[in-house]
Write a protein that holds these residues in place. Structure first.
Motif, mmCIF file in Angstrom:
data_model
loop_
_atom_site.group_PDB
_atom_site.id
_atom_site.type_symbol
_atom_site.label_atom_id
_atom_site.label_comp_id
_atom_site.label_asym_id
_atom_site.label_seq_id
_atom_site.Cartn_x
_atom_site.Cartn_y
_atom_site.Cartn_z
ATOM 1 N N UNK A 34 0.851 -1.197 0.000
ATOM 2 C CA UNK A 34 0.000 0.000 0.000
ATOM 3 C C UNK A 34 0.884 1.244 0.000
ATOM 4 N N UNK A 35 0.748 2.061 -1.022
ATOM 5 C CA UNK A 35 1.597 3.238 -1.183
ATOM 6 C C UNK A 35 0.733 4.494 -1.289
ATOM 7 N N UNK A 36 1.164 5.549 -0.604
ATOM 8 C CA UNK A 36 0.516 6.845 -0.765
ATOM 9 C C UNK A 36 1.014 7.492 -2.052
ATOM 10 N N UNK A 37 0.173 8.331 -2.645
ATOM 11 C CA UNK A 37 0.520 8.952 -3.921
ATOM 12 C C UNK A 37 0.449 10.465 -3.795
ATOM 13 N N UNK A 38 1.490 11.129 -4.266
ATOM 14 C CA UNK A 38 1.499 12.589 -4.352
ATOM 15 C C UNK A 38 1.797 12.981 -5.788
ATOM 16 N N UNK A 39 1.566 14.244 -6.092
ATOM 17 C CA UNK A 39 1.673 14.710 -7.474
ATOM 18 C C UNK A 39 2.329 16.081 -7.487
ATOM 19 N N UNK A 40 3.206 16.304 -8.443
ATOM 20 C CA UNK A 40 3.954 17.561 -8.498
ATOM 21 C C UNK A 40 3.061 18.774 -8.709
ATOM 22 N N UNK A 108 5.747 9.476 -5.767
ATOM 23 C CA UNK A 108 5.589 10.883 -6.138
ATOM 24 C C UNK A 108 5.634 11.008 -7.651
ATOM 25 N N UNK A 109 4.558 11.528 -8.233
ATOM 26 C CA UNK A 109 4.439 11.681 -9.687
ATOM 27 C C UNK A 109 4.935 13.070 -10.066
ATOM 28 N N UNK A 110 5.895 13.123 -10.975
ATOM 29 C CA UNK A 110 6.345 14.398 -11.539
ATOM 30 C C UNK A 110 5.778 14.494 -12.946
ATOM 31 N N UNK A 111 4.908 15.470 -13.159
ATOM 32 C CA UNK A 111 4.270 15.666 -14.463
ATOM 33 C C UNK A 111 5.135 16.625 -15.268
#
Length: 283
Positions: A34-40, A108-111
């Motif tokens: 289970x992983x938390x997700x963040x976004x740039x 962590x998503x870097x768009x």
């Protein structure tokens, strides 16, 4: 033939299922994490997602795309620990398990797309979205509006209020607020307020509205004396914790209210449970 009714045990199992953490109550497989997700482009940590350790970096991106909309080709994914420290940048061809992630880590998503819909706050800053404003004439043409409902209620009962309606629907007694003379004492109801603390669960009359105490004290712009700020469990309030431009606590719009201490009862007042069917064994 199976019964068409749900027993109390069935209801409890359903409640436990819905309340279970992550992935809608499903048990976590040994090969998943289970992983938390963040976004740039987004300020907040916005989800917890279950990933299989055998997924490649590309497969991880494809799954994340369905949640955040960032194109796979415009996505750089970093794996971080629970404190935000970088562990690794995911390789497209390497499986997730290679990096030994554990529950609570972050993706962590870097768009990298400057034209992404999430760029420059478009998915979070509602001030950027053009609002539709309905004219009074168009509103008057609509059926089943609150104004028409209110006007019809007041035609039958000139003293009708939303609080009175709520009390009636909950089969609770209702007492209309009495008209009082102007308060001239700054310590008005200070004694009643002493037994109320921020964080207390409470019930507010009239109407038996339940919530949490968020503020106790005096309020500029309101009559003299002490007030209690309540965040209601339901949108039956009148504000978002601010009164005439001054903020006393934070809550969603329509969930906040300021009431006199004598209208507030603190104690064991849990949120109303729509699954509670008293002593009935079946529904």
């Amino acid at each position: 033939m199976a019964s068409a009714f749900m027993t109390r045990n069935d209801i409890q199992m359903l409640k436990d299922y819905v309340a279970a953490p992550g992935n809608f109550g499903q048990n976590q497989a040994q090969s998943s994490v289970r992983l938390n997700v963040t976004h740039s482009n987004l300020k907040a940590k916005f989800m917890e997602i279950v990933m299989d350790l055998h997924m490649t970096g590309v497969a991880v991106k494809v799954k994340l795309n369905t949640h955040c909309g960032t194109a796979v080709g415009s996505m750089v994914v970093q794996l971080k620990d629970e404190d935000g420290n970088l562990i690794a940048t995911l390789d497209d061809d390497r499986v997730l398990g290679f990096y030994s992630p554990y529950n609570g880590c972050m993706l962590h998503i870097i768009d990298t797309d400057p034209h992404s819909l999430s760029a420059n706050g478009w998915l979070e800053d509602t001030s950027k979205v053009q609002k539709y404003v309905m004219s009074d004439e168009d509103y008057a043409k609509r059926e089943n509006t609150y104004k028409k409902f209110r006007d019809e209620k007041r035609r039958v009962d000139p003293e009708w209020t939303a609080e009175k309606e709520l009390a009636m629907r909950r089969n609770l007694p209702y007492a209309a607020p009495s008209k009082r003379e102007a308060v001239t004492d700054a310590a008005y109801m200070q004694e009643e307020a002493r037994s109320i603390d921020v964080g207390n669960r409470c019930e507010v009359d009239p109407g038996g509205k339940r919530g949490v105490v968020r503020y106790v004290g005096q309020c500029e712009g309101l009559p003299l004396g002490f007030w209690v700020g309540v965040q209601y469990d339901e949108p039956v309030g009148k504000n978002d914790g601010s009164i005439k431009g001054k903020r006393y606590f934070e809550c969603p719009q329509g969930y906040g209210g300021m009431v006199r201490p004598n209208l507030v009862k603190v104690g064991d007042y849990p949120p109303v449970d729509d699954f509670d069917f008293s002593d009935e064994d079946e529904i």
